[in-house]
Design a protein around this motif. Structure first.
Motif, PDB file in Angstrom:
ATOM      1  N   MET A   1       0.891  -1.294  -0.104  1.00  0.00           N
ATOM      2  CA  MET A   1      -0.066   0.023   0.011  1.00  0.00           C
ATOM      3  C   MET A   1       0.731   1.293   0.056  1.00  0.00           C
ATOM      4  N   GLU A   2       0.472   2.118  -0.957  1.00  0.00           N
ATOM      5  CA  GLU A   2       1.418   3.463  -0.665  1.00  0.00           C
ATOM      6  C   GLU A   2       0.827   4.429  -0.008  1.00  0.00           C
ATOM      7  N   VAL A   3       1.599   5.022   0.903  1.00  0.00           N
ATOM      8  CA  VAL A   3       1.264   6.056   1.782  1.00  0.00           C
ATOM      9  C   VAL A   3       1.699   7.316   1.306  1.00  0.00           C
ATOM     10  N   PRO A   4       0.734   8.356   1.025  1.00  0.00           N
ATOM     11  CA  PRO A   4       1.230   9.497   0.579  1.00  0.00           C
ATOM     12  C   PRO A   4       2.015  10.326   1.676  1.00  0.00           C
ATOM     13  N   THR A   5       2.660  11.262   1.042  1.00  0.00           N
ATOM     14  CA  THR A   5       3.919  12.248   1.945  1.00  0.00           C
ATOM     15  C   THR A   5       2.667  12.839   2.946  1.00  0.00           C
ATOM     16  N   GLY A   6       3.125  13.117   4.210  1.00  0.00           N
ATOM     17  CA  GLY A   6       2.460  13.613   5.162  1.00  0.00           C
ATOM     18  C   GLY A   6       1.244  12.778   6.026  1.00  0.00           C
ATOM     19  N   CYS A   7       1.389  11.472   5.463  1.00  0.00           N
ATOM     20  CA  CYS A   7       0.290  10.271   5.985  1.00  0.00           C
ATOM     21  C   CYS A   7       1.315   9.407   6.555  1.00  0.00           C
ATOM     22  N   LYS A   8       0.242   8.537   7.413  1.00  0.00           N
ATOM     23  CA  LYS A   8       0.874   7.215   7.977  1.00  0.00           C
ATOM     24  C   LYS A   8      -0.061   6.116   8.013  1.00  0.00           C
ATOM     25  N   LEU A   9       0.477   4.990   8.082  1.00  0.00           N
ATOM     26  CA  LEU A   9      -0.506   3.978   8.110  1.00  0.00           C
ATOM     27  C   LEU A   9      -0.602   3.226   9.421  1.00  0.00           C
ATOM     28  N   CYS A  10      -1.864   3.231  10.120  1.00  0.00           N
ATOM     29  CA  CYS A  10      -2.060   2.883  11.415  1.00  0.00           C
ATOM     30  C   CYS A  10      -2.196   1.214  11.369  1.00  0.00           C
ATOM     31  N   ARG A  11      -1.167   0.697  12.295  1.00  0.00           N
ATOM     32  CA  ARG A  11      -1.016  -0.698  12.631  1.00  0.00           C
ATOM     33  C   ARG A  11      -2.388  -1.398  13.254  1.00  0.00           C
ATOM     34  N   GLN A  12      -2.945  -0.466  13.880  1.00  0.00           N
ATOM     35  CA  GLN A  12      -4.492  -1.155  14.507  1.00  0.00           C
ATOM     36  C   GLN A  12      -5.457  -1.113  13.524  1.00  0.00           C
ATOM     37  N   CYS A  13      -5.861   0.042  12.800  1.00  0.00           N
ATOM     38  CA  CYS A  13      -7.193  -0.048  12.315  1.00  0.00           C
ATOM     39  C   CYS A  13      -6.908  -0.088  10.624  1.00  0.00           C
ATOM     40  N   GLY A  14      -5.694   0.003  10.318  1.00  0.00           N
ATOM     41  CA  GLY A  14      -5.184  -0.305   8.744  1.00  0.00           C
ATOM     42  C   GLY A  14      -5.746   0.991   8.110  1.00  0.00           C
ATOM     43  N   GLU A  15      -5.828   2.043   8.519  1.00  0.00           N
ATOM     44  CA  GLU A  15      -6.363   3.275   7.745  1.00  0.00           C
ATOM     45  C   GLU A  15      -5.175   4.168   7.630  1.00  0.00           C
ATOM     46  N   VAL A  16      -5.165   4.853   6.515  1.00  0.00           N
ATOM     47  CA  VAL A  16      -4.027   5.924   6.409  1.00  0.00           C
ATOM     48  C   VAL A  16      -4.529   7.215   6.817  1.00  0.00           C
ATOM     49  N   LYS A  17      -3.796   7.786   7.549  1.00  0.00           N
ATOM     50  CA  LYS A  17      -4.276   9.096   8.030  1.00  0.00           C
ATOM     51  C   LYS A  17      -3.160  10.149   8.331  1.00  0.00           C
ATOM     52  N   PRO A  18      -3.574  11.411   8.193  1.00  0.00           N
ATOM     53  CA  PRO A  18      -2.531  12.442   8.246  1.00  0.00           C
ATOM     54  C   PRO A  18      -1.685  12.756   9.447  1.00  0.00           C
ATOM     55  N   HIS A  19      -0.631  13.135   9.395  1.00  0.00           N
ATOM     56  CA  HIS A  19       0.269  13.140  10.809  1.00  0.00           C
ATOM     57  C   HIS A  19      -0.459  13.969  12.033  1.00  0.00           C
ATOM     58  N   SER A  20      -1.414  14.736  11.388  1.00  0.00           N
ATOM     59  CA  SER A  20      -1.899  15.233  12.519  1.00  0.00           C
ATOM     60  C   SER A  20      -2.939  14.375  13.381  1.00  0.00           C
ATOM     61  N   GLU A  21      -3.148  13.229  13.034  1.00  0.00           N
ATOM     62  CA  GLU A  21      -4.097  12.201  13.657  1.00  0.00           C
ATOM     63  C   GLU A  21      -3.086  11.371  14.330  1.00  0.00           C
ATOM     64  N   TRP A  22      -1.646  11.502  14.587  1.00  0.00           N
ATOM     65  CA  TRP A  22      -0.829  11.009  15.653  1.00  0.00           C
ATOM     66  C   TRP A  22      -0.241  11.717  16.645  1.00  0.00           C
ATOM     67  N   HIS A  23       0.087  10.945  17.642  1.00  0.00           N
ATOM     68  CA  HIS A  23       0.854  11.590  18.739  1.00  0.00           C
ATOM     69  C   HIS A  23       2.216  11.382  18.303  1.00  0.00           C
ATOM     70  N   LYS A  24       3.007  12.225  19.143  1.00  0.00           N
ATOM     71  CA  LYS A  24       4.546  12.440  18.615  1.00  0.00           C
ATOM     72  C   LYS A  24       5.257  11.198  19.514  1.00  0.00           C
ATOM     73  N   ASN A  25       6.274  10.425  19.152  1.00  0.00           N
ATOM     74  CA  ASN A  25       7.196   9.562  19.615  1.00  0.00           C
ATOM     75  C   ASN A  25       8.481   9.702  19.239  1.00  0.00           C
ATOM     76  N   ALA A  26       9.260  10.636  20.340  1.00  0.00           N
ATOM     77  CA  ALA A  26      10.481  10.798  19.857  1.00  0.00           C
ATOM     78  C   ALA A  26      11.616   9.702  19.546  1.00  0.00           C
ATOM     79  N   SER A  27      11.274   8.213  20.256  1.00  0.00           N
ATOM     80  CA  SER A  27      12.038   7.373  20.049  1.00  0.00           C
ATOM     81  C   SER A  27      11.552   6.842  18.619  1.00  0.00           C
ATOM     82  N   ALA A  28      10.697   6.913  18.061  1.00  0.00           N
ATOM     83  CA  ALA A  28      10.231   6.120  16.801  1.00  0.00           C
ATOM     84  C   ALA A  28      11.005   6.850  15.669  1.00  0.00           C
ATOM     85  N   SER A  29      11.317   6.090  14.727  1.00  0.00           N
ATOM     86  CA  SER A  29      12.127   6.463  13.384  1.00  0.00           C
ATOM     87  C   SER A  29      11.698   7.676  12.673  1.00  0.00           C
ATOM     88  N   ASP A  30      10.108   7.645  12.715  1.00  0.00           N
ATOM     89  CA  ASP A  30       9.386   8.666  11.896  1.00  0.00           C
ATOM     90  C   ASP A  30       8.958   9.901  12.929  1.00  0.00           C
TER      91      ASP A  30
END
Length: 139
Positions: A1-30
């Motif tokens: 699945m191709e994920v557009p720039t500024g978005c990310k795939l949720c491992r739980q619900c399987g939906e692609v959502k914009p970065h604003s729908e995610w909490h920050k995690n300093a230890s994650a690669s992204d």
């Protein structure tokens, strides 16, 4: 699945959502959490029910259904808040916010709740003075 720039795939619900729908995690690669905010919130509520009351969401929902979907006290508002005895931890039922807060404000004390009911019914609670500083409470 191709994920557009500024978005990310949720491992739980399987939906692609914009970065604003995610909490920050300093230890994650992204720099973002592995689950979206919505999935974290659902899992957080389920975890709270289990930790605080030993209930699953299905058990809580069954209690609400057994109550007809409404608060067991006022029988008007939606039942949404698990009520429990603060001494024993035993779950008593599911209440609306107002009734749950009211019981909490009266410190879960049956004697205070009974006096409050008598007061609301118009039976004023007035102690009788027996001597200076000595009162007899009505029975």
């Amino acid at each position: 699945m191709e994920v557009p720039t500024g978005c990310k795939l949720c491992r739980q619900c399987g939906e692609v959502k914009p970065h604003s729908e995610w909490h920050k995690n300093a230890s994650a690669s992204d720099g973002l959490s592995t689950r979206c905010k919505a999935c974290r919130a659902v899992q957080g509520r389920a975890g709270h029910l289990k930790r605080a009351y030993g209930l699953t969401e299905a058990e809580r929902d069954a209690m609400i259904a057994a109550q007809g979907g409404v608060c067991i006290l006022c029988q008007e508002s939606l039942a949404e808040h698990v009520d429990h005895d603060h001494q024993t931890g035993k779950v008593r039922g599911v209440l609306c916010f107002g009734c749950n807060a009211g019981i909490g404000q009266l410190k879960d004390r049956p004697d205070v709740l009974r006096r409050a009911a008598a007061y609301v019914e118009g039976n004023l609670w007035k102690p009788t003075i027996v001597a200076q500083g000595v009162y007899r409470q009505p029975s």
